[in-house]
Design a protein around this motif. Structure first.
Motif, PDB file in Angstrom:
ATOM      1  N   ARG A  77       1.013  -1.426  -0.053  1.00 12.70           N
ATOM      2  CA  ARG A  77      -0.135   0.042   0.635  1.00 12.70           C
ATOM      3  C   ARG A  77       1.200   1.211   0.293  1.00 12.70           C
ATOM      4  O   ARG A  77       0.837   2.060  -0.799  1.00 12.70           O
ATOM      5  CB  ARG A  77      -0.574  -0.164   1.350  1.00 12.70           C
ATOM      6  CG  ARG A  77      -1.606   1.397   1.221  1.00 12.70           C
ATOM      7  CD  ARG A  77      -3.364   0.997   0.369  1.00 12.70           C
ATOM      8  NE  ARG A  77      -3.092   2.445   1.099  1.00 12.70           N
ATOM      9  CZ  ARG A  77      -4.280   3.383   0.159  1.00 12.70           C
ATOM     10  NH1 ARG A  77      -4.338   3.402  -1.060  1.00 12.70           N
ATOM     11  NH2 ARG A  77      -5.052   4.340   0.452  1.00 12.70           N
ATOM     12  N   ARG A  78       1.789   1.515   0.981  1.00 15.85           N
ATOM     13  CA  ARG A  78       2.282   2.845   0.972  1.00 15.85           C
ATOM     14  C   ARG A  78       3.484   2.799  -0.347  1.00 15.85           C
ATOM     15  O   ARG A  78       3.746   4.281  -0.915  1.00 15.85           O
ATOM     16  CB  ARG A  78       3.733   2.171   2.343  1.00 15.85           C
ATOM     17  CG  ARG A  78       3.285   2.366   3.329  1.00 15.85           C
ATOM     18  CD  ARG A  78       2.883   3.530   3.891  1.00 15.85           C
ATOM     19  NE  ARG A  78       2.276   3.456   5.006  1.00 15.85           N
ATOM     20  CZ  ARG A  78       1.791   4.529   6.349  1.00 15.85           C
ATOM     21  NH1 ARG A  78       1.753   5.792   4.826  1.00 15.85           N
ATOM     22  NH2 ARG A  78       1.351   4.703   6.666  1.00 15.85           N
ATOM     23  N   ARG A  79       3.708   1.829  -0.517  1.00 18.11           N
ATOM     24  CA  ARG A  79       4.561   2.317  -2.088  1.00 18.11           C
ATOM     25  C   ARG A  79       4.128   2.857  -3.371  1.00 18.11           C
ATOM     26  O   ARG A  79       3.688   3.437  -4.163  1.00 18.11           O
ATOM     27  CB  ARG A  79       5.053   0.500  -3.225  1.00 18.11           C
ATOM     28  CG  ARG A  79       6.424  -0.394  -1.909  1.00 18.11           C
ATOM     29  CD  ARG A  79       6.364  -1.507  -2.078  1.00 18.11           C
ATOM     30  NE  ARG A  79       7.726  -1.525  -3.052  1.00 18.11           N
ATOM     31  CZ  ARG A  79       8.967  -1.857  -3.959  1.00 18.11           C
ATOM     32  NH1 ARG A  79       9.449  -0.962  -2.267  1.00 18.11           N
ATOM     33  NH2 ARG A  79       9.366  -1.749  -4.611  1.00 18.11           N
ATOM     34  N   ALA A  80       2.539   2.065  -2.832  1.00 15.87           N
ATOM     35  CA  ALA A  80       1.097   2.162  -3.817  1.00 15.87           C
ATOM     36  C   ALA A  80       1.166   3.945  -4.090  1.00 15.87           C
ATOM     37  O   ALA A  80       1.110   4.336  -5.073  1.00 15.87           O
ATOM     38  CB  ALA A  80      -0.016   1.571  -3.926  1.00 15.87           C
ATOM     39  N   LEU A  81       1.371   3.832  -3.073  1.00 14.90           N
ATOM     40  CA  LEU A  81       1.345   5.510  -2.425  1.00 14.90           C
ATOM     41  C   LEU A  81       1.970   6.299  -2.230  1.00 14.90           C
ATOM     42  O   LEU A  81       2.009   8.254  -2.969  1.00 14.90           O
ATOM     43  CB  LEU A  81       0.224   5.952  -1.055  1.00 14.90           C
ATOM     44  CG  LEU A  81      -0.906   5.235  -0.791  1.00 14.90           C
ATOM     45  CD1 LEU A  81      -0.755   5.284   0.348  1.00 14.90           C
ATOM     46  CD2 LEU A  81      -1.847   5.864  -1.604  1.00 14.90           C
ATOM     47  N   HIS A  82       3.140   5.850  -2.856  1.00 14.41           N
ATOM     48  CA  HIS A  82       4.615   6.208  -2.987  1.00 14.41           C
ATOM     49  C   HIS A  82       5.409   7.087  -1.757  1.00 14.41           C
ATOM     50  O   HIS A  82       5.680   7.594  -1.665  1.00 14.41           O
ATOM     51  CB  HIS A  82       4.401   6.976  -4.115  1.00 14.41           C
ATOM     52  CG  HIS A  82       4.617   6.755  -5.677  1.00 14.41           C
ATOM     53  ND1 HIS A  82       6.018   6.405  -6.051  1.00 14.41           N
ATOM     54  CD2 HIS A  82       3.830   6.486  -6.379  1.00 14.41           C
ATOM     55  CE1 HIS A  82       5.465   5.816  -7.048  1.00 14.41           C
ATOM     56  NE2 HIS A  82       3.590   5.860  -7.830  1.00 14.41           N
ATOM     57  N   GLU A  83       4.704   6.418  -0.825  1.00 16.69           N
ATOM     58  CA  GLU A  83       4.559   7.169   0.980  1.00 16.69           C
ATOM     59  C   GLU A  83       5.876   5.832   1.611  1.00 16.69           C
ATOM     60  O   GLU A  83       6.260   4.695   1.383  1.00 16.69           O
ATOM     61  CB  GLU A  83       3.820   7.344   1.516  1.00 16.69           C
ATOM     62  CG  GLU A  83       2.549   7.997   1.376  1.00 16.69           C
ATOM     63  CD  GLU A  83       1.279   7.843   2.004  1.00 16.69           C
ATOM     64  OE1 GLU A  83       1.208   7.440   2.630  1.00 16.69           O
ATOM     65  OE2 GLU A  83      -0.230   8.551   1.608  1.00 16.69           O
ATOM     66  N   PRO A  84       7.306   6.460   2.143  1.00 17.98           N
ATOM     67  CA  PRO A  84       8.282   5.884   2.329  1.00 17.98           C
ATOM     68  C   PRO A  84       7.024   5.776   4.017  1.00 17.98           C
ATOM     69  O   PRO A  84       6.062   5.549   4.522  1.00 17.98           O
ATOM     70  CB  PRO A  84       8.752   7.119   3.752  1.00 17.98           C
ATOM     71  CG  PRO A  84       8.557   8.445   3.978  1.00 17.98           C
ATOM     72  CD  PRO A  84       6.915   8.104   2.876  1.00 17.98           C
ATOM     73  N   PHE A  85       7.635   3.901   3.933  1.00 19.17           N
ATOM     74  CA  PHE A  85       6.749   3.004   5.512  1.00 19.17           C
ATOM     75  C   PHE A  85       7.668   3.275   6.541  1.00 19.17           C
ATOM     76  O   PHE A  85       8.505   3.564   6.629  1.00 19.17           O
ATOM     77  CB  PHE A  85       7.678   1.632   4.930  1.00 19.17           C
ATOM     78  CG  PHE A  85       6.479   0.249   6.044  1.00 19.17           C
ATOM     79  CD1 PHE A  85       7.458   0.079   7.324  1.00 19.17           C
ATOM     80  CD2 PHE A  85       5.544   0.094   5.465  1.00 19.17           C
ATOM     81  CE1 PHE A  85       6.612  -0.577   8.551  1.00 19.17           C
ATOM     82  CE2 PHE A  85       4.402  -0.753   6.069  1.00 19.17           C
ATOM     83  CZ  PHE A  85       5.175  -1.073   7.589  1.00 19.17           C
ATOM     84  N   ALA A  86       6.496   4.201   7.283  1.00 25.32           N
ATOM     85  CA  ALA A  86       6.564   3.783   8.972  1.00 25.32           C
ATOM     86  C   ALA A  86       6.100   3.087   9.352  1.00 25.32           C
ATOM     87  O   ALA A  86       4.656   3.018   9.757  1.00 25.32           O
ATOM     88  CB  ALA A  86       6.422   5.871   8.945  1.00 25.32           C
ATOM     89  N   PRO A  87       6.385   2.396  10.643  1.00 22.57           N
ATOM     90  CA  PRO A  87       6.339   1.352  11.259  1.00 22.57           C
ATOM     91  C   PRO A  87       4.856   1.633  12.548  1.00 22.57           C
ATOM     92  O   PRO A  87       4.937   2.839  13.233  1.00 22.57           O
ATOM     93  CB  PRO A  87       6.976   0.519  12.056  1.00 22.57           C
ATOM     94  CG  PRO A  87       7.785   0.674  11.395  1.00 22.57           C
ATOM     95  CD  PRO A  87       7.947   1.769  10.478  1.00 22.57           C
ATOM     96  N   ARG A  88       3.842   0.838  12.414  1.00 25.06           N
ATOM     97  CA  ARG A  88       2.632   1.750  13.329  1.00 25.06           C
ATOM     98  C   ARG A  88       3.263   2.076  14.923  1.00 25.06           C
ATOM     99  O   ARG A  88       4.645   0.643  14.995  1.00 25.06           O
ATOM    100  CB  ARG A  88       1.197   1.853  13.696  1.00 25.06           C
ATOM    101  CG  ARG A  88       0.947   1.597  12.426  1.00 25.06           C
ATOM    102  CD  ARG A  88      -0.808   0.254  11.826  1.00 25.06           C
ATOM    103  NE  ARG A  88      -0.773   0.724  10.477  1.00 25.06           N
ATOM    104  CZ  ARG A  88      -2.281  -0.650  10.103  1.00 25.06           C
ATOM    105  NH1 ARG A  88      -2.537  -1.053  11.238  1.00 25.06           N
ATOM    106  NH2 ARG A  88      -2.680  -0.505   9.227  1.00 25.06           N
ATOM    107  N   SER A  89       3.429   2.583  15.936  1.00 29.41           N
ATOM    108  CA  SER A  89       3.712   2.414  17.479  1.00 29.41           C
ATOM    109  C   SER A  89       3.185   1.680  17.668  1.00 29.41           C
ATOM    110  O   SER A  89       1.681   1.605  17.712  1.00 29.41           O
ATOM    111  CB  SER A  89       3.983   3.890  17.629  1.00 29.41           C
ATOM    112  OG  SER A  89       2.481   5.222  17.167  1.00 29.41           O
TER     113      SER A  89
END
Length: 126
Positions: free
Chosen positions: A114-126
Motif C-alpha cells: 500500500r505504501r509503495r502504491a502511494l509512494h510514501e515511505p513505510f513507517a511502522p505503526r507505533s
C-alpha cells in the motif's frame, strides 16, 4: 515431530520473544524492499507487479494497494508470493524463526504494498 524438533522449535520461539525480534521490522523491511524492487513509476510495470502476476496474485496486490488498512496476508499467500529461498533469506537476515518470519511478513507485506502504491515511505505503526 520428534522430541528434539519440538524442543528446538520451542527454544526458537522463546528466543524470538525474549529478544523482541518480531518487533524489529527494519531488517525485514530492507530485505522486503530489495525483493520488491524500486517503487513503481507511472506506465511502467514494477518488479512487484511482475512478481504478483507470475504468482497469480495480481488481484490480491491490487486489493492491498487500494486499502488503507488491508487485513494481513494469509500464510498461503506469503508462501505463494515468495520462494522458499527468499523466506529463508528473511529468516537469516532478521534472525527470526520460520513461524515468526511468516507472521511478520503476513502483517508487513500488505502495508508495504500500500505504501509503495502511494509512494510514501513505510513507517511502522507505533
Amino acid at each position: 515431530m520428534k522430541i528434539t524438533e519440538q524442543f528446538t522449535s520451542a527454544a526458537t520461539q522463546v528466543g524470538d520473544f525474549m529478544t523482541l525480534a518480531s518487533q524489529d521490522v527494519s531488517g525485514m523491511l530492507s530485505v522486503l524492499n530489495d525483493l520488491l524492487g524500486p517503487v513503481p513509476q507511472p506506465d511502467a510495470p514494477s518488479k512487484l507487479e511482475q512478481r504478483a502476476t507470475a504468482a497469480g496474485m495480481i488481484q490480491v496486490i491490487r486489493n492491498w494497494q487500494a486499502q488503507d488498512d488491508a487485513p494481513p496476508a494469509t500464510e498461503a499467500e506469503i508462501k505463494q508470493f515468495f520462494t522458499p529461498e527468499e523466506l529463508t533469506q528473511f529468516s537469516n537476515e532478521t534472525g527470526l524463526s520460520e513461524p515468526a518470519t511468516l507472521s511478520m511478513l503476513q502483517k508487513l507485506l500488505p502495508r508495504c504494498v500500500r505504501r509503495r502504491a502511494l509512494h510514501e515511505p513505510f513507517a511502522p505503526r507505533s
